[in-house]
Design a protein around this motif. Sequence first.
Motif, PDB file in Angstrom:
ATOM      1  N   LEU A  29      28.625  45.385  47.806  1.00 25.79           N
ATOM      2  CA  LEU A  29      29.353  46.521  46.773  1.00 25.79           C
ATOM      3  C   LEU A  29      29.596  47.692  47.355  1.00 25.79           C
ATOM      4  O   LEU A  29      30.380  48.337  47.492  1.00 25.79           O
ATOM      5  CB  LEU A  29      28.291  46.474  45.402  1.00 25.79           C
ATOM      6  CG  LEU A  29      28.280  45.111  44.925  1.00 25.79           C
ATOM      7  CD1 LEU A  29      27.473  45.399  43.588  1.00 25.79           C
ATOM      8  CD2 LEU A  29      29.575  44.636  44.314  1.00 25.79           C
ATOM      9  N   HIS A  30      28.315  48.055  48.071  1.00 25.38           N
ATOM     10  CA  HIS A  30      28.317  49.420  48.826  1.00 25.38           C
ATOM     11  C   HIS A  30      29.639  49.571  49.711  1.00 25.38           C
ATOM     12  O   HIS A  30      30.188  50.534  49.590  1.00 25.38           O
ATOM     13  CB  HIS A  30      27.244  49.887  49.352  1.00 25.38           C
ATOM     14  CG  HIS A  30      27.128  50.895  50.352  1.00 25.38           C
ATOM     15  ND1 HIS A  30      27.393  52.091  49.864  1.00 25.38           N
ATOM     16  CD2 HIS A  30      26.844  51.097  51.834  1.00 25.38           C
ATOM     17  CE1 HIS A  30      27.163  53.145  51.053  1.00 25.38           C
ATOM     18  NE2 HIS A  30      26.976  52.491  51.983  1.00 25.38           N
ATOM     19  N   GLN A  72      32.948  48.256  45.579  1.00 23.62           N
ATOM     20  CA  GLN A  72      33.000  47.553  44.434  1.00 23.62           C
ATOM     21  C   GLN A  72      31.694  47.914  43.510  1.00 23.62           C
ATOM     22  O   GLN A  72      30.857  48.612  44.046  1.00 23.62           O
ATOM     23  CB  GLN A  72      33.033  45.989  44.445  1.00 23.62           C
ATOM     24  CG  GLN A  72      34.463  45.870  44.975  1.00 23.62           C
ATOM     25  CD  GLN A  72      34.682  44.356  45.310  1.00 23.62           C
ATOM     26  OE1 GLN A  72      35.216  43.719  44.454  1.00 23.62           O
ATOM     27  NE2 GLN A  72      34.287  43.895  46.114  1.00 23.62           N
ATOM     28  N   THR A  73      31.361  47.598  42.565  1.00 23.01           N
ATOM     29  CA  THR A  73      30.367  48.058  41.411  1.00 23.01           C
ATOM     30  C   THR A  73      29.702  46.826  40.745  1.00 23.01           C
ATOM     31  O   THR A  73      30.480  45.744  40.741  1.00 23.01           O
ATOM     32  CB  THR A  73      30.866  49.074  40.665  1.00 23.01           C
ATOM     33  OG1 THR A  73      31.310  48.558  39.525  1.00 23.01           O
ATOM     34  CG2 THR A  73      31.532  50.376  41.135  1.00 23.01           C
ATOM     35  N   THR A  74      28.750  47.256  40.020  1.00 23.78           N
ATOM     36  CA  THR A  74      28.175  46.199  39.133  1.00 23.78           C
ATOM     37  C   THR A  74      29.124  45.788  37.962  1.00 23.78           C
ATOM     38  O   THR A  74      29.004  44.572  37.515  1.00 23.78           O
ATOM     39  CB  THR A  74      26.933  46.470  38.312  1.00 23.78           C
ATOM     40  OG1 THR A  74      27.241  48.015  37.713  1.00 23.78           O
ATOM     41  CG2 THR A  74      25.762  46.612  39.618  1.00 23.78           C
ATOM     42  N   ASP A  75      30.041  46.575  37.730  1.00 26.71           N
ATOM     43  CA  ASP A  75      31.397  46.216  36.646  1.00 26.71           C
ATOM     44  C   ASP A  75      32.211  44.958  37.399  1.00 26.71           C
ATOM     45  O   ASP A  75      32.815  44.232  36.787  1.00 26.71           O
ATOM     46  CB  ASP A  75      31.971  47.219  36.171  1.00 26.71           C
ATOM     47  CG  ASP A  75      31.445  48.027  35.424  1.00 26.71           C
ATOM     48  OD1 ASP A  75      30.299  47.634  34.697  1.00 26.71           O
ATOM     49  OD2 ASP A  75      32.149  49.155  34.730  1.00 26.71           O
ATOM     50  N   ASP A  76      32.184  45.067  38.824  1.00 31.77           N
ATOM     51  CA  ASP A  76      32.918  43.830  39.374  1.00 31.77           C
ATOM     52  C   ASP A  76      31.881  42.469  39.265  1.00 31.77           C
ATOM     53  O   ASP A  76      32.683  41.612  39.047  1.00 31.77           O
ATOM     54  CB  ASP A  76      33.128  44.068  40.786  1.00 31.77           C
ATOM     55  CG  ASP A  76      34.167  45.337  40.766  1.00 31.77           C
ATOM     56  OD1 ASP A  76      35.579  45.149  40.299  1.00 31.77           O
ATOM     57  OD2 ASP A  76      33.833  46.310  41.374  1.00 31.77           O
ATOM     58  N   THR A  83      27.820  41.553  54.199  1.00 32.34           N
ATOM     59  CA  THR A  83      28.847  41.962  53.275  1.00 32.34           C
ATOM     60  C   THR A  83      29.765  40.674  53.527  1.00 32.34           C
ATOM     61  O   THR A  83      30.840  40.634  52.879  1.00 32.34           O
ATOM     62  CB  THR A  83      29.576  43.013  53.784  1.00 32.34           C
ATOM     63  OG1 THR A  83      30.402  42.934  55.026  1.00 32.34           O
ATOM     64  CG2 THR A  83      28.695  44.277  53.742  1.00 32.34           C
ATOM     65  N   ARG A  84      29.731  39.902  54.557  1.00 33.93           N
ATOM     66  CA  ARG A  84      30.353  38.605  54.751  1.00 33.93           C
ATOM     67  C   ARG A  84      29.447  37.430  54.909  1.00 33.93           C
ATOM     68  O   ARG A  84      28.764  37.380  55.761  1.00 33.93           O
ATOM     69  CB  ARG A  84      31.134  38.821  56.175  1.00 33.93           C
ATOM     70  CG  ARG A  84      32.290  39.950  56.018  1.00 33.93           C
ATOM     71  CD  ARG A  84      32.855  40.192  57.337  1.00 33.93           C
ATOM     72  NE  ARG A  84      33.964  40.959  57.456  1.00 33.93           N
ATOM     73  CZ  ARG A  84      33.789  42.438  57.781  1.00 33.93           C
ATOM     74  NH1 ARG A  84      32.518  42.868  57.739  1.00 33.93           N
ATOM     75  NH2 ARG A  84      34.557  43.283  57.468  1.00 33.93           N
ATOM     76  N   ASN A  85      29.943  36.571  54.285  1.00 33.53           N
ATOM     77  CA  ASN A  85      29.307  35.222  54.138  1.00 33.53           C
ATOM     78  C   ASN A  85      29.814  33.954  55.164  1.00 33.53           C
ATOM     79  O   ASN A  85      30.786  34.254  55.722  1.00 33.53           O
ATOM     80  CB  ASN A  85      28.799  34.742  52.930  1.00 33.53           C
ATOM     81  CG  ASN A  85      30.083  33.922  52.034  1.00 33.53           C
ATOM     82  OD1 ASN A  85      31.076  34.095  52.543  1.00 33.53           O
ATOM     83  ND2 ASN A  85      29.826  33.698  50.782  1.00 33.53           N
ATOM     84  N   PHE A  86      29.512  32.963  54.864  1.00 32.64           N
ATOM     85  CA  PHE A  86      29.943  31.821  55.860  1.00 32.64           C
ATOM     86  C   PHE A  86      31.559  31.495  55.526  1.00 32.64           C
ATOM     87  O   PHE A  86      32.298  30.779  56.415  1.00 32.64           O
ATOM     88  CB  PHE A  86      29.127  30.550  55.648  1.00 32.64           C
ATOM     89  CG  PHE A  86      29.480  29.789  54.303  1.00 32.64           C
ATOM     90  CD1 PHE A  86      29.008  30.242  53.206  1.00 32.64           C
ATOM     91  CD2 PHE A  86      30.599  28.814  54.158  1.00 32.64           C
ATOM     92  CE1 PHE A  86      29.301  29.852  51.907  1.00 32.64           C
ATOM     93  CE2 PHE A  86      30.900  28.280  53.134  1.00 32.64           C
ATOM     94  CZ  PHE A  86      30.418  28.853  51.857  1.00 32.64           C
TER      95      PHE A  86
END
Lengths: 129, 376
Positions: free
Chosen positions: B150-151, B155-159, B256-259
């Motif tokens: 998010l950071h 983006q935020t917790t609203d996302d 910040t990036r997964n598989f």
Amino acid sequence: MNTPAPPEPDHDSGPFWVALDEERIVLQRCAGCDRLRFPPIGRCPWCREPRSTWTPVDGRGRVYSWTVVHHAFEPAFADDVPYVVATVDLDDGPRIALRCAGVPDFGTRVSPAFVRHDGWTELRVVPDA
Amino acid sequence: MREVAVAGVGYTPFTRASGRPVLDLACDAALAACTDAGLDPALVDGVGTHSVGQDSEPAQAVATALASPGLRWVVDLAMAGQAPCHLVGLAADAIATGRAEAVLVFRALNGRSGAKVGSARFPGRGGPYRYPIGYGAYPMYIATWANRHLHETGQTTDDLGAVAVAHRRYAVLNDRAVVRTPLDLAGHRASPWVAEPFRVADCTREVDGACALLVTTLERARDLRRPPAVVAAAAYRAGPRPGLDLGDHVLTDDYTRNFTDLVRDELFRRAGVTPADVDVAELYDCFSSVVLMSLEGLGLCDRGAAGELVRSGALPVNTHGGLLGEGYLHGMNTVAEAVLQVQGRGGVRQSARHDVVVATSGALMDGSALVLTRDR
């Protein structure tokens, strides 16, 4: 404070836990590529070299990320919530997940703190003033 | 090489306490998949499944209880949510090369009344450093990734809330879903914290139940009851240093990036489609953040634009209500929903366009994905 289940030192982890009891931090330094690594294992995950040397580090670093834990998933931590676990990038290289005194920010500088439990010592971090 | 399709799906009810042995759940779902497809269970010559710790039954037990005349292919994966698409891919490879004709892939567990995976201790060499300090539950690890994601993406917790709200809208329409009370953004904001940035509404619900898929040749599937869901491509990827156990993520550099970021190019290239061709996305969502990260990783939107995409509703995502709403069958139900959508059997949840559906399995360092397409 509750007493969580203690770690069970083994061939790989023994020197790490013994050093914490003496308020020192030691990590394996690879004899092949010179990187420090965590968690302790028998080969370097960058170059597969098996030889390494336990090396003191100062435990200072920066917070990469963290979570504030509100729900106690185990009864041993019921009195601790909310508490912070931070993933800290040590100045010496490796990333390590540790309890953090207070809510940090991204990049917050932290220093080590040694917390005594019954029979073992926990490494935590404290944000620098 | 023969073409392969998923021909049917089967479910048990998803409940808080099944009161039944896991083997019975597994057999019910497996037989339901055979019935759905219209295939005689005696023709099944392969069984594949996955489990975490001791939470399920081996494939051989299901073959035994279903009076299988014999197996040519069996896989028991000691993997969690990374497994379902991978299992379908392994089954598809076996069928394509003639080593099996009809394979049942299932996940079964008493995940609510029995051992809960969310707070389970995983065997392996990373756990001894996490469990004694109170860093011992899966939601915490994914929360740590989500916080950084998010950071970095703004983006935020609203996302996260947008994901929870959109998923709940589908869950309300899904009889199988275990969480069906309507949710709006205010409701998400008021939901109690579990591990920041996750609230209760961002977390899947553990359930008892089973889900199975029947995989066979496309040729045979064309003669069965349901329209074939063609397996266009499957792929598994892990990057360097995927960790010493299921929860060991400190050797991964980028949270910040997964598989999905790793699997994207191979998956779509082998399927012969592009991200722009995707009509429906069924994305593994043990926690809301994984949907954002996977939409971005698969190239279904720009980095940082996933919350906006979900809010827009432009792409149907997790039409079953996700694991957040339907319940945590470790993502086998995510793949089953992808099959239903390709087949056009989604009922009130059906996407108007459903030629190309992408599904994922997994949340962090490693995982698998699948592209299913309509026949012809």
